[in-house]
Design a protein around this motif. Structure first.
Motif, PDB file in Angstrom:
ATOM      1  N   TRP A 152       4.676   7.697  -8.174  1.00  0.00           N
ATOM      2  CA  TRP A 152       5.205   8.195  -6.752  1.00  0.00           C
ATOM      3  C   TRP A 152       5.350   6.852  -6.126  1.00  0.00           C
ATOM      4  O   TRP A 152       4.582   5.983  -5.964  1.00  0.00           O
ATOM      5  CB  TRP A 152       3.832   8.874  -5.975  1.00  0.00           C
ATOM      6  N   LEU A 153       6.723   6.887  -5.481  1.00  0.00           N
ATOM      7  CA  LEU A 153       7.173   5.316  -4.865  1.00  0.00           C
ATOM      8  C   LEU A 153       7.492   5.837  -3.418  1.00  0.00           C
ATOM      9  O   LEU A 153       8.836   5.824  -3.329  1.00  0.00           O
ATOM     10  CB  LEU A 153       7.866   4.549  -5.624  1.00  0.00           C
ATOM     11  N   PRO A 154       6.784   6.040  -2.513  1.00  0.00           N
ATOM     12  CA  PRO A 154       7.148   6.266  -1.135  1.00  0.00           C
ATOM     13  C   PRO A 154       7.543   4.832  -0.471  1.00  0.00           C
ATOM     14  O   PRO A 154       7.060   3.800  -1.088  1.00  0.00           O
ATOM     15  CB  PRO A 154       6.041   6.837  -0.358  1.00  0.00           C
ATOM     16  N   TYR A 155       8.166   4.999   0.828  1.00  0.00           N
ATOM     17  CA  TYR A 155       8.966   3.746   1.207  1.00  0.00           C
ATOM     18  C   TYR A 155       7.676   2.617   1.459  1.00  0.00           C
ATOM     19  O   TYR A 155       7.842   1.385   1.170  1.00  0.00           O
ATOM     20  CB  TYR A 155       9.508   3.933   2.785  1.00  0.00           C
ATOM     21  N   ARG A 156       6.752   3.002   1.814  1.00  0.00           N
ATOM     22  CA  ARG A 156       5.482   1.801   1.850  1.00  0.00           C
ATOM     23  C   ARG A 156       5.234   1.057   0.691  1.00  0.00           C
ATOM     24  O   ARG A 156       5.119  -0.118   0.616  1.00  0.00           O
ATOM     25  CB  ARG A 156       3.885   2.758   2.674  1.00  0.00           C
ATOM     26  N   ASP A 178       7.782  12.006   0.613  1.00  0.00           N
ATOM     27  CA  ASP A 178       7.613  10.641   1.322  1.00  0.00           C
ATOM     28  C   ASP A 178       6.720  10.856   2.965  1.00  0.00           C
ATOM     29  O   ASP A 178       7.365  11.616   3.663  1.00  0.00           O
ATOM     30  CB  ASP A 178       8.863   9.954   1.656  1.00  0.00           C
ATOM     31  N   PRO A 179       5.619  10.231   3.171  1.00  0.00           N
ATOM     32  CA  PRO A 179       5.212  10.462   4.563  1.00  0.00           C
ATOM     33  C   PRO A 179       6.018   9.665   5.686  1.00  0.00           C
ATOM     34  O   PRO A 179       5.843   9.923   6.650  1.00  0.00           O
ATOM     35  CB  PRO A 179       3.925   9.912   4.357  1.00  0.00           C
ATOM     36  N   TYR A 180       7.070   8.884   4.935  1.00  0.00           N
ATOM     37  CA  TYR A 180       7.547   7.892   5.748  1.00  0.00           C
ATOM     38  C   TYR A 180       6.391   6.921   6.554  1.00  0.00           C
ATOM     39  O   TYR A 180       5.390   6.583   5.975  1.00  0.00           O
ATOM     40  CB  TYR A 180       8.507   8.522   7.069  1.00  0.00           C
ATOM     41  N   PHE A 181       6.624   6.600   7.995  1.00  0.00           N
ATOM     42  CA  PHE A 181       5.526   5.887   8.699  1.00  0.00           C
ATOM     43  C   PHE A 181       5.017   6.751   9.829  1.00  0.00           C
ATOM     44  O   PHE A 181       4.414   6.142  10.855  1.00  0.00           O
ATOM     45  CB  PHE A 181       6.351   4.786   8.982  1.00  0.00           C
ATOM     46  N   ASP A 182       5.032   8.085   9.677  1.00  0.00           N
ATOM     47  CA  ASP A 182       4.596   9.019  10.660  1.00  0.00           C
ATOM     48  C   ASP A 182       3.436   8.732  11.189  1.00  0.00           C
ATOM     49  O   ASP A 182       2.715   8.861  12.480  1.00  0.00           O
ATOM     50  CB  ASP A 182       4.882  10.528  10.420  1.00  0.00           C
ATOM     51  N   ALA A 222      11.476   9.559  -3.562  1.00  0.00           N
ATOM     52  CA  ALA A 222      10.079   8.701  -3.565  1.00  0.00           C
ATOM     53  C   ALA A 222       9.705   9.038  -4.701  1.00  0.00           C
ATOM     54  O   ALA A 222       8.137   8.949  -4.969  1.00  0.00           O
ATOM     55  CB  ALA A 222       9.203   9.413  -2.405  1.00  0.00           C
TER      56      ALA A 222
END
Lengths: 247, 279
Positions: free
Chosen positions: A69-73, B178-182, A57
């Motif tokens: 920062w590059l999380p999936y969203r 990463d928070p994912y989509f939780d 991320a």
């Protein structure tokens, strides 16, 4: 590995790196080893503005220094915003650039279940998508893919203007050559062969007729600087030679 | 205020066969595995599972608990193809509703916002539209007149997620990259259950942005140390790669017999003794 002779794997790295030439400030998303080496080579040399991730991320520089920062969203926002050029793999790829990573055989009851479509549908409609195929064969380059995951030119056209608006497949790189869709009907064209590969060899390993330019160019030679970067900085362990062994 | 702490068994006792369950995490990362193992100990079946799939999907599919799977993929990350998911799919063991990663996200978003659908460009031109004939398109009412996929809301009866810390009220904190989509999973569900590595008294010293899940969207909190095992729960622990490899290469009945026939404590000691044997 001979110090003076460029290997097939290194030509593949060069061909992948060139996919990101003149891309500017976009996220380079390489999937697979040789595209990763290519993206890093491009950033080291002619495309210094590229953004790279650590595979998780973070956006990182060539030395690993964190710059974002590059999380999936947010990654998906970069895709849909078009500021990304991904080089994906393909279990099957057809004449118009339709790609399959979902399953082999009938989708209802597949012979071989693979990953699923993953992000291929969103990628192909929103940001440039190139492909990397390490082992060019008729099993991969097929007349018709079993499950359209990544959208090809004919499928995008059939789906209408919303599908074609941002759709672009700049290039396909395999261990044999480089391909594009720069033909009137956007069918796949052999844009170049790697030195040591014949046009006939490529055609024999491809499951559909390839468009051919009058004279098929050869993949360019790496510069001395590029070769040094590949061999001593980016991939000193020579992992590339295992992905694409010498012909 | 309400103390929402409960055991994995309490969580499962609130679920029913035939329900639609969302499972948080991504691939083989921060999956609520202790809750999934509790599910496997129950007789719940006929489930519709919504997941960015990892071993949660593989385990439930191998055990025959899934009727319908809504997913864009199933993977173990370091092992690209999930073997039990593959096997189940190849024998036609469940119905797959295949959508892409972005459609999935908009489906969660729509459910969390109480919308019937959200427009999304992805899906058009792909075979997702062919294999999912229930999907509809929608035309923009503005001048552009573009056509999009109307991704239906992924509303769920219950969501299961695993976080690093939580308090007794249901507030959850993630400490990983990463928070994912939780948080969306919790908001998209009628009830949500958060397992966590450790229950804390408060978040007085927490970086506010790490406080991902809010108590109003949480029904129950389960303290489950190592509860994501064998998936990763960075920075508390990484993926147990040798054990994941064992999972991926052992015939299902054999794996289930050795590791899933007792409670969570039994699971932990079985994993421990397996690791000892490998020394």
């Amino acid at each position: 590995m001979n110090a003076t002779t460029t290997t097939r794997a290194e030509y593949c790295v060069i061909a992948c790196a060139d996919a990101w030439r003149d891309n500017g400030e976009v996220l380079a998303s390489p999937m697979g080893l040789i595209p990763s080496i290519g993206a890093r080579l491009a950033k080291h040399t002619f495309s210094p503005d590229l953004l790279l991730t650590d595979g998780e991320a973070l956006i990182v520089g060539l030395d690993g220094a964190v710059e974002g920062w590059l999380p999936y969203r947010q990654h998906l926002a970069m895709v849909t915003g078009g500021r990304r050029h991904v080089m994906m793999g393909a279990s099957q790829l057809d004449r118009f650039g339709n790609q399959n990573i979902s399953c082999i055989g009938d989708w209802q009851r597949p012979d071989r279940q693979l990953l699923g479509v993953r992000g291929a549908p969103v990628n192909t409609l929103n940001n440039p998508v190139s492909y990397w195929v390490p082992k060019h064969s008729k099993r991969v380059f097929v007349a018709r893919v079993d499950m359209i995951s990544g959208v090809g030119y004919d499928s995008a056209a059939a789906a209408g203007p919303s599908a074609t608006r941002f759709h672009r497949i700049p290039r396909v790189v395999s261990d044999l050559g480089v391909f594009d869709f720069a033909t009137p009907d956007h069918s796949m064209r052999l844009a170049g062969v790697h030195p040591g590969v014949s046009v006939e060899e490529v055609r024999a390993a491809t499951g559909f007729p390839l468009a051919l330019p009058g004279e098929v160019p050869r993949t360019r030679e790496p510069t001395a600087t590029e070769l040094r970067l590949i061999r001593t900085v980016i991939d000193p362990e020579g992992r590339r030679e295992r992905e694409v062994p010498a012909a | 205020m309400t103390d929402k702490t409960m055991t994995p068994e309490d969580v499962v006792s609130r679920l029913r066969s035939g329900m639609t369950l969302g499972i948080g995490g991504w691939g083989s990362r921060r999956k609520p595995m202790a809750l999934v193992r509790a599910l496997l100990r129950s007789d719940l079946t006929d489930l519709t599972v919504i997941s960015y799939g990892g071993p949660d999907v593989g385990l439930l599919a191998a055990a025959g608990r899934i009727r319908t799977l809504v997913a864009a993929f199933a993977t173990l990350d370091s092992i690209p193809l999930e073997p039990h998911f593959r096997a189940a799919r190849q024998r036609g063991a469940f119905e797959l509703r295949e959508i892409d990663e972005a459609m999935f996200m908009w489906g969660l978003q729509a459910a969390a916002h109480r919308l019937p659908f959200l427009p999304v460009r992805s899906g058009l031109g792909s075979d997702v539209m062919r294999v999912n004939p229930a999907l509809r398109t929608v035309t923009s009412p503005y001048e552009d007149g573009e056509t999009f996929v109307a991704m239906p809301a992924l509303r769920m009866d219950a969501a299961l997620v695993h976080l690093h810390r939580a308090d007794r009220l249901g507030n959850g904190q993630y400490l990983g990259p990463d928070p994912y989509f939780d948080d969306l999973f919790c908001e998209a569900a009628d009830s949500a259950y958060v397992s966590c590595e450790r229950i804390v008294d408060d978040f007085a010293s927490a970086v506010p942005q790490t406080l991902l899940v809010k108590r109003h969207s949480v029904t129950g909190v389960v303290e489950a140390p190592n509860g994501a095992h064998f998936t990763s729960c960075a920075p508390d622990y990484g993926r147990d790669e040798p054990f994941q490899k064992l999972y991926a290469t052992t015939p299902w009945p054999q794996f289930a017999e050795r590791f899933l026939s007792g409670d969570e404590k039994t699971y932990r000691s079985a994993v421990h003794s397996w690791h000892e044997e490998q020394q």
